[in-house]
Design an enzyme around this catalytic site. Structure first.
Site, PDB file in Angstrom:
ATOM      1  N   LYS A  22     -63.427 -49.163  27.349  1.00 14.76           N
ATOM      2  CA  LYS A  22     -64.126 -47.863  27.385  1.00 14.76           C
ATOM      3  C   LYS A  22     -63.533 -46.974  28.468  1.00 14.76           C
ATOM      4  O   LYS A  22     -63.202 -45.800  28.246  1.00 14.76           O
ATOM      5  CB  LYS A  22     -65.616 -48.048  27.664  1.00 14.76           C
ATOM      6  N   ASN A  23     -63.369 -47.534  29.677  1.00 16.15           N
ATOM      7  CA  ASN A  23     -62.955 -46.720  30.823  1.00 16.15           C
ATOM      8  C   ASN A  23     -61.484 -46.348  30.803  1.00 16.15           C
ATOM      9  O   ASN A  23     -61.016 -45.564  31.623  1.00 16.15           O
ATOM     10  CB  ASN A  23     -63.334 -47.431  32.126  1.00 16.15           C
ATOM     11  N   CYS A 115     -77.270 -39.434  39.028  1.00 17.72           N
ATOM     12  CA  CYS A 115     -76.942 -40.662  38.298  1.00 17.72           C
ATOM     13  C   CYS A 115     -77.759 -41.805  38.891  1.00 17.72           C
ATOM     14  O   CYS A 115     -77.873 -41.914  40.112  1.00 17.72           O
ATOM     15  CB  CYS A 115     -75.459 -40.981  38.408  1.00 17.72           C
ATOM     16  N   ARG A 120     -72.957 -39.438  42.971  1.00 12.47           N
ATOM     17  CA  ARG A 120     -71.593 -39.457  42.406  1.00 12.47           C
ATOM     18  C   ARG A 120     -71.009 -38.046  42.378  1.00 12.47           C
ATOM     19  O   ARG A 120     -70.827 -37.439  41.323  1.00 12.47           O
ATOM     20  CB  ARG A 120     -71.608 -40.063  41.013  1.00 12.47           C
ATOM     21  N   ASP A 306     -68.441 -52.866  38.603  1.00 17.83           N
ATOM     22  CA  ASP A 306     -69.073 -52.922  37.276  1.00 17.83           C
ATOM     23  C   ASP A 306     -69.407 -54.341  36.852  1.00 17.83           C
ATOM     24  O   ASP A 306     -69.909 -54.558  35.749  1.00 17.83           O
ATOM     25  CB  ASP A 306     -68.161 -52.274  36.222  1.00 17.83           C
ATOM     26  N   ARG A 398     -73.703 -47.929  25.221  1.00 18.20           N
ATOM     27  CA  ARG A 398     -72.733 -47.003  25.798  1.00 18.20           C
ATOM     28  C   ARG A 398     -71.419 -47.707  26.118  1.00 18.20           C
ATOM     29  O   ARG A 398     -70.362 -47.083  26.131  1.00 18.20           O
ATOM     30  CB  ARG A 398     -73.258 -46.406  27.102  1.00 18.20           C
TER      31      ARG A 398
HETATM   32  C1  EPZ Z   1     -65.279 -45.065  37.195  1.00 16.64           C
HETATM   33  O1  EPZ Z   1     -66.231 -44.070  37.552  1.00 16.64           O
HETATM   34  C2  EPZ Z   1     -65.918 -45.863  36.050  1.00 16.64           C
HETATM   35  N1  EPZ Z   1     -66.231 -44.959  34.955  1.00 16.64           N
HETATM   36  C3  EPZ Z   1     -67.204 -46.525  36.551  1.00 16.64           C
HETATM   37  O2  EPZ Z   1     -67.697 -47.372  35.499  1.00 16.64           O
HETATM   38  C4  EPZ Z   1     -66.878 -47.424  37.722  1.00 16.64           C
HETATM   39  O3  EPZ Z   1     -68.068 -47.948  38.254  1.00 16.64           O
HETATM   40  C5  EPZ Z   1     -66.179 -46.603  38.830  1.00 16.64           C
HETATM   41  O4  EPZ Z   1     -65.015 -45.955  38.287  1.00 16.64           O
HETATM   42  C6  EPZ Z   1     -65.723 -47.468  39.991  1.00 16.64           C
HETATM   43  O5  EPZ Z   1     -64.941 -48.521  39.558  1.00 16.64           O
HETATM   44  C7  EPZ Z   1     -65.234 -44.610  34.097  1.00 16.64           C
HETATM   45  O6  EPZ Z   1     -64.086 -44.963  34.227  1.00 16.64           O
HETATM   46  C8  EPZ Z   1     -65.636 -43.755  32.939  1.00 16.64           C
HETATM   47  P1  EPZ Z   1     -65.203 -43.267  41.278  1.00 16.64           P
HETATM   48  P2  EPZ Z   1     -65.818 -42.877  38.551  1.00 16.64           P
HETATM   49  O7  EPZ Z   1     -64.884 -41.827  41.283  1.00 16.64           O
HETATM   50  O8  EPZ Z   1     -64.395 -42.560  38.398  1.00 16.64           O
HETATM   51  C9  EPZ Z   1     -67.312 -41.680  45.253  1.00 16.64           C
HETATM   52  C10 EPZ Z   1     -69.223 -48.272  33.963  1.00 16.64           C
HETATM   53  O9  EPZ Z   1     -70.158 -49.043  34.203  1.00 16.64           O
HETATM   54  N2  EPZ Z   1     -66.721 -40.372  44.913  1.00 16.64           N
HETATM   55  O10 EPZ Z   1     -64.077 -44.228  41.396  1.00 16.64           O
HETATM   56  O11 EPZ Z   1     -66.817 -41.810  38.357  1.00 16.64           O
HETATM   57  C11 EPZ Z   1     -68.373 -42.106  44.233  1.00 16.64           C
HETATM   58  O12 EPZ Z   1     -69.616 -41.540  44.488  1.00 16.64           O
HETATM   59  C12 EPZ Z   1     -68.955 -47.069  34.892  1.00 16.64           C
HETATM   60  O13 EPZ Z   1     -68.432 -48.403  33.017  1.00 16.64           O
HETATM   61  C13 EPZ Z   1     -66.815 -39.337  45.801  1.00 16.64           C
HETATM   62  O14 EPZ Z   1     -67.416 -39.470  46.867  1.00 16.64           O
HETATM   63  O15 EPZ Z   1     -66.060 -43.583  39.963  1.00 16.64           O
HETATM   64  C14 EPZ Z   1     -68.350 -43.623  44.373  1.00 16.64           C
HETATM   65  O16 EPZ Z   1     -69.156 -44.010  45.439  1.00 16.64           O
HETATM   66  C15 EPZ Z   1     -70.077 -46.811  35.846  1.00 16.64           C
HETATM   67  N3  EPZ Z   1     -66.240 -38.142  45.456  1.00 16.64           N
HETATM   68  C16 EPZ Z   1     -66.874 -43.907  44.683  1.00 16.64           C
HETATM   69  O17 EPZ Z   1     -66.316 -42.696  45.165  1.00 16.64           O
HETATM   70  C17 EPZ Z   1     -65.559 -37.966  44.272  1.00 16.64           C
HETATM   71  O18 EPZ Z   1     -65.065 -36.864  43.998  1.00 16.64           O
HETATM   72  C18 EPZ Z   1     -66.055 -44.396  43.486  1.00 16.64           C
HETATM   73  O19 EPZ Z   1     -66.302 -43.538  42.402  1.00 16.64           O
HETATM   74  C19 EPZ Z   1     -65.472 -39.042  43.386  1.00 16.64           C
HETATM   75  C20 EPZ Z   1     -66.054 -40.248  43.726  1.00 16.64           C
END
Ligand code: EPZ
Length: 419
Positions: A22-23, A115, A120, A306, A398
């Site tokens: 998915k991701n 969320c 996020r 995850d 999802r």
């Molecule tokens: C991806 O989300 C995945 N989603 C998430 O999977 C996964 O949990 C996450 O990466 C971490 O591995 C998809 O790929 C669609 P991040 P993403 O930006 O990219 C902070 C699932 O269960 N952050 O790597 O949105 C954020 O708040 C989903 O399949 C900022 O502060 O996650 C978090 O604490 C849930 N500012 C950390 O970084 C930003 O601009 C990592 O988030 C972006 C992120």
């Protein structure tokens, strides 16, 4: 709205095929916006999140055809504003920003809201776009990015919790059509980022270093159509390994990339399970003993956040004291209260769950709060005495393709009922 009934206590055995990721599929589908030519993406899982992305692409003007796991997309004439009604349903919609900005030099998408798994923000995404020369306007719940031209530069995407996966994807997709060379420092190293980079390279992009913390992108004038097969879903695979660890008598996963799962298989081996890999298949068998674990979830190659909920379900009935800390989404412990309703003995201390293993869980009505929490509740139900009734299963659809059918093929007794 469906609910799932899990009648526990049945051993799992046999083999299961793992779906496409998915991701990985979500940003790859968004990347098709970068060319007017047709793109053919195969091994796209049948999930509601994929459905949302395809709907967004159609509403942006793309021709979308789907034949079982293969999707053909032609983004000949497109618009640059993604409608709120769809975007609000899925945070990952934000990854159309990069390709639209890259190709059309402007894009408007509604700002992702709250969320359940925690705060996020997308500040790192926007920081990347600004560094490339875009103006960023946040107004009336929308974010608009605009640039007469994009110019390559060095960008750090390191945030408070480390790198950002979709942030790296978004900036990479904007930079492939920029003037000059872009360097992304502090890039996410996830296999899904590598898979997206490989698709972009197949479209004619010049990218080096995907899978490392430093990605180098040399902008090109235009991209062409391409074909791509999405990598296996390592989180779905990890979830089935956890199920096999909880009540398996030998379960084989087919169509996996064992190397992508090392951060999950290492602790499972440490806990006493026997794991054999051979090419793209992997088998988990129970070992002589089952030991408690200390798990720290971090960005890749760390233990995947995850998978932390699913490990809580396994460790809930593992004798001894286990400790699970989430260093990426510190508040992502909605599953704990529901596991405690089933008799688990878990103490939450900030971003850490301290788990005192109990003999047995008992079936109960429980509420799914998010995608991975709902998977953890299914795993808990597999080992519980009696029936577990999981409500709000739309969360699980999802991210898991026919999880109930796949588990039933391994010997589980799971029923989906309409409410
Ligand atoms: C991806 O989300 C995945 N989603 C998430 O999977 C996964 O949990 C996450 O990466 C971490 O591995 C998809 O790929 C669609 P991040 P993403 O930006 O990219 C902070 C699932 O269960 N952050 O790597 O949105 C954020 O708040 C989903 O399949 C900022 O502060 O996650 C978090 O604490 C849930 N500012 C950390 O970084 C930003 O601009 C990592 O988030 C972006 C992120």
């Amino acid at each position: 709205m469906d609910k799932i009934l899990v009648r526990g206590g049945r051993p799992l055995s046999g083999s299961v095929k793992i779906s496409g990721s998915k991701n990985s599929a979500l940003p790859i589908l968004a990347a098709t916006l970068l060319t007017k030519e047709p793109c053919v993406i195969s091994r796209v899982p049948d999930l509601s999140d994929i459905h949302y992305m395809l709907t967004i692409l159609s509403q942006l003007g793309c021709e979308v055809e789907r034949a079982s796991g293969t999707v053909t997309i032609k983004a000949e004439k497109i618009v640059t504003e993604a409608p709120y009604e769809i975007v609000r349903k899925m945070r990952a919609s934000v990854c159309v920003l990069g390709p639209l900005l890259g190709r059309e030099k402007e894009a408007t998408v509604s700002l992702p809201g709250g969320c359940i798994i925690g705060d996020r923000p997308i500040d790192l995404h926007l920081r990347g776009f600004e560094a490339l020369g875009a103006a960023v306007l946040v107004h009336a719940g929308n974010v608009k990015v605009l640039a007469p031209e994009l110019r390559g530069t060095t960008i750090s995407l390191r945030g408070k919790f480390g790198s950002t996966v979709l942030g790296t994807d978004n900036v990479m997709m904007a930079a492939v059509l920029a003037e000059g060379t872009t360097v992304i420092d502090g890039a996410a190293e996830e296999p899904e980022v590598v898979d997206l980079a490989n698709f972009l390279i197949a479209m004619g992009a010049k990218i080096e270093g995907a899978g490392t913390r430093r990605i180098l992108i040399e902008g090109v004038k235009e991209l062409h159509g391409a074909e791509h097969e999405v990598i296996p879903d390592r989180i779905e695979a990890g979830t089935f390994l956890a199920a096999a660890a909880i009540c398996g008598e030998g379960v084989t996963l087919h169509r996996v990339h064992p190397a992508d799962l090392k951060a999950v298989t290492d602790p499972l081996i440490q806990a006493g399970f026997v794991i054999e890999s051979n090419g793209n298949q992997m088998t988990l068998r129970p070992g002589a003993t089952r030991k408690p674990l200390k798990i720290d979830a971090y960005p890749y190659p760390g233990f995947p956040p995850d998978m932390q909920a699913q490990m809580c379900a396994l460790l809930a009935t593992t004798d001894g004291i286990s400790v699970v800390t989430d260093n990426v989404f510190p508040q992502r412990f909605m599953h704990v209260a529901e596991l405690k309703r089933m008799g688990a003995n878990i103490e939450l201390q900030g971003q850490t769950a301290v788990i005192h293993g109990v003999e047995r869980l008992s079936g109960a009505p429980v509420m799914a709060s998010d995608l991975r929490a709902s998977a953890a509740l299914v795993l808990a139900g597999l080992q519980a005495e009696g029936t577990t009734e999981i409500n709000r299963v739309y969360h699980i659809d999802r991210g898991y393709e026919s999880i109930d059918e796949k588990l039933n093929m391994l010997g589980a007794d799971i029923e989906r009922v309409k409410v």
